[in-house]
Design a protein around this motif. Sequence first.
Motif, PDB file in Angstrom:
ATOM      1  N   HIS A   1       0.832  -1.200   0.000  1.00 28.38           N
ATOM      2  CA  HIS A   1       0.000   0.000   0.000  1.00 28.38           C
ATOM      3  C   HIS A   1       0.875   1.263   0.000  1.00 28.38           C
ATOM      4  O   HIS A   1       0.542   2.259  -0.658  1.00 28.38           O
ATOM      5  N   LYS A   2       1.988   1.223   0.708  1.00 32.26           N
ATOM      6  CA  LYS A   2       2.903   2.373   0.724  1.00 32.26           C
ATOM      7  C   LYS A   2       3.541   2.575  -0.651  1.00 32.26           C
ATOM      8  O   LYS A   2       3.694   3.714  -1.116  1.00 32.26           O
ATOM      9  N   LEU A   3       3.917   1.479  -1.288  1.00 32.92           N
ATOM     10  CA  LEU A   3       4.518   1.555  -2.614  1.00 32.92           C
ATOM     11  C   LEU A   3       3.511   2.107  -3.621  1.00 32.92           C
ATOM     12  O   LEU A   3       3.837   2.988  -4.435  1.00 32.92           O
ATOM     13  N   HIS A   4       2.312   1.607  -3.559  1.00 31.40           N
ATOM     14  CA  HIS A   4       1.239   2.067  -4.447  1.00 31.40           C
ATOM     15  C   HIS A   4       0.960   3.556  -4.252  1.00 31.40           C
ATOM     16  O   HIS A   4       0.808   4.306  -5.231  1.00 31.40           O
ATOM     17  N   ALA A   5       0.938   4.009  -3.009  1.00 38.09           N
ATOM     18  CA  ALA A   5       0.677   5.419  -2.725  1.00 38.09           C
ATOM     19  C   ALA A   5       1.827   6.317  -3.170  1.00 38.09           C
ATOM     20  O   ALA A   5       1.614   7.470  -3.545  1.00 38.09           O
ATOM     21  N   ALA A   6       3.047   5.782  -3.164  1.00 39.02           N
ATOM     22  CA  ALA A   6       4.225   6.596  -3.477  1.00 39.02           C
ATOM     23  C   ALA A   6       4.466   6.761  -4.971  1.00 39.02           C
ATOM     24  O   ALA A   6       5.068   7.745  -5.401  1.00 39.02           O
ATOM     25  N   ILE A   7       4.010   5.792  -5.790  1.00 40.03           N
ATOM     26  CA  ILE A   7       4.248   5.843  -7.233  1.00 40.03           C
ATOM     27  C   ILE A   7       2.995   6.385  -7.919  1.00 40.03           C
ATOM     28  O   ILE A   7       1.944   5.726  -7.918  1.00 40.03           O
ATOM     29  N   PRO A   8       3.074   7.562  -8.520  1.00 40.72           N
ATOM     30  CA  PRO A   8       1.887   8.180  -9.132  1.00 40.72           C
ATOM     31  C   PRO A   8       1.247   7.298 -10.191  1.00 40.72           C
ATOM     32  O   PRO A   8       1.937   6.745 -11.063  1.00 40.72           O
ATOM     33  N   GLY A   9      -0.071   7.146 -10.116  1.00 39.78           N
ATOM     34  CA  GLY A   9      -0.806   6.418 -11.135  1.00 39.78           C
ATOM     35  C   GLY A   9      -0.626   4.918 -11.124  1.00 39.78           C
ATOM     36  O   GLY A   9      -1.088   4.233 -12.037  1.00 39.78           O
ATOM     37  N   SER A  10       0.032   4.368 -10.113  1.00 38.15           N
ATOM     38  CA  SER A  10       0.273   2.924 -10.087  1.00 38.15           C
ATOM     39  C   SER A  10      -1.012   2.155  -9.809  1.00 38.15           C
ATOM     40  O   SER A  10      -1.980   2.695  -9.263  1.00 38.15           O
ATOM     41  N   GLN A  11      -1.010   0.890 -10.214  1.00 31.89           N
ATOM     42  CA  GLN A  11      -2.122  -0.017  -9.945  1.00 31.89           C
ATOM     43  C   GLN A  11      -1.700  -1.003  -8.860  1.00 31.89           C
ATOM     44  O   GLN A  11      -0.530  -1.385  -8.785  1.00 31.89           O
ATOM     45  N   LEU A  12      -2.653  -1.418  -8.032  1.00 33.37           N
ATOM     46  CA  LEU A  12      -2.363  -2.345  -6.940  1.00 33.37           C
ATOM     47  C   LEU A  12      -3.298  -3.548  -7.015  1.00 33.37           C
ATOM     48  O   LEU A  12      -4.512  -3.393  -7.120  1.00 33.37           O
ATOM     49  N   VAL A  13      -2.693  -4.749  -6.964  1.00 29.77           N
ATOM     50  CA  VAL A  13      -3.466  -5.989  -6.924  1.00 29.77           C
ATOM     51  C   VAL A  13      -2.957  -6.814  -5.742  1.00 29.77           C
ATOM     52  O   VAL A  13      -1.757  -7.103  -5.652  1.00 29.77           O
ATOM     53  N   ILE A  14      -3.869  -7.169  -4.831  1.00 28.17           N
ATOM     54  CA  ILE A  14      -3.527  -7.977  -3.667  1.00 28.17           C
ATOM     55  C   ILE A  14      -4.162  -9.357  -3.820  1.00 28.17           C
ATOM     56  O   ILE A  14      -5.343  -9.475  -4.140  1.00 28.17           O
ATOM     57  N   PHE A  15      -3.373 -10.401  -3.573  1.00 29.23           N
ATOM     58  CA  PHE A  15      -3.870 -11.775  -3.615  1.00 29.23           C
ATOM     59  C   PHE A  15      -3.981 -12.290  -2.181  1.00 29.23           C
ATOM     60  O   PHE A  15      -2.970 -12.535  -1.509  1.00 29.23           O
ATOM     61  N   ASP A  16      -5.203 -12.460  -1.719  1.00 27.61           N
ATOM     62  CA  ASP A  16      -5.459 -12.717  -0.302  1.00 27.61           C
ATOM     63  C   ASP A  16      -4.832 -14.003   0.217  1.00 27.61           C
ATOM     64  O   ASP A  16      -4.447 -14.065   1.389  1.00 27.61           O
TER      65      ASP A  16
END
Length: 314
Positions: free
Chosen positions: A275-290
Motif C-alpha cells: 500500500h505504501k509503494l502504491h501510494a508513493a508511485i503516481p498512477g500505479s495499480q495495486l493488486v492484492i492476492f489474499d
Amino acid sequence: MLVLKIILGFVGVLVAAALVFFVANYAPEKPVDELKARWAKPPSQFVAIQGMQAHVRDEGPRDDPQPIVFMHGMGSSLHAWEDWVRLLKDKRRVITMDLPGYGLTGPAPDRNYGRDRDVAFVIAILDALSVKRAVWGGNSLGAGVSVAAALSHPDRVAKLILVDGGYPLFGGRSDPIGLRILETPGINALLRNTLPRFMIVSGMRAAWGDPNKITDENIDRAYELTQREGNRQAIIDRFGQRQRGASPSRLGEIKVPTLVMWGKKDGLIPVEAAHKLHAAIPGSQLVIFDELGHAPEEEDPAGTIGAVQKFLAE
C-alpha cells in the motif's frame, strides 16, 4: 579454577555442537558444469557479462517492440518465472536471468553486489540481446532492481511490474532461520561448506502463503543451485551489502505505468509495504492476492498472470 573448568566445558560443548552440525550438513560446492544438465535445459544460454557467464533465457517473438525482463528474488533463480514465461511467450518476448551470486551465473569476480551493479548487469544483458527498452519486472530483490533502473535509467524502462518488493523496508512477520544465520558473524561462515536442507525449507515456508504447495522440485532447485561454486560466499557478501533502495520521496519520480502485486500472506515483507509503494508511485495499480505469499508468480502462476496480461495490454 572451578570457573575456568566451567568455561572450558562450555567451549567444548560448543565445539562439539559445531562439529556435529558440520558433519550432518556437509554439502561441498558443485562445479557449474555439473549443474547444467538439470538446471540449464534449452532455451538456457550463457552470455559473457562483467567477467561472469550469465545464465539467461530469451523466449518469445523477437519482433516484440516492448520485451519483458523479469528478475528473481533473494536466494532464487530465473526458474521462478518459468510458469509466467510459459503463459506469456506466445505473444511476448520474455527475458529472464540469474542475478550475480545466484543460480548458475555464480559470484561476481569483484564481490560487488550493490543495487547499481545489479542494474548495470541487467542493462548489459539487454544490450547483448539488442534490447533498448523493456518492461522491467521483479520479485522482492528483483523489484528493487527494477525500481532503481526506473530512477537511474528511465529511458530503458517502459513499464514496471513489482511483485512483493520495491519499497525500502526490511523485515516481516517471520524470521526464517536462514536469515538469522546470515546475520550472525562467525556462524554464517559455516554456510560456505554446509547447507542444512531444513534451512531451505524454513525459508520457503515463511515465503509461501500455503506451504503445502511447496514441491520437492522447488526445494531441490534451491538446494542444488546454492551449492554452485561460490554462491554461498556470494550470498553472505550480498546480505552484508543490503541496501534499502530509493527513499519513498524518490518513488514519486517514477513516471512509467506501474503494477504493484502482493501476496497478503507474505511472511517476509508485510502487505502494508504494498500500500505504501502504491501510494508513493503516481498512477500505479495495486493488486492484492489474499491467499498468496511472497512469491505469487510461483505459488499460483495461473491465478496471477491475468493481472499481468491486462496491465501489459493497456
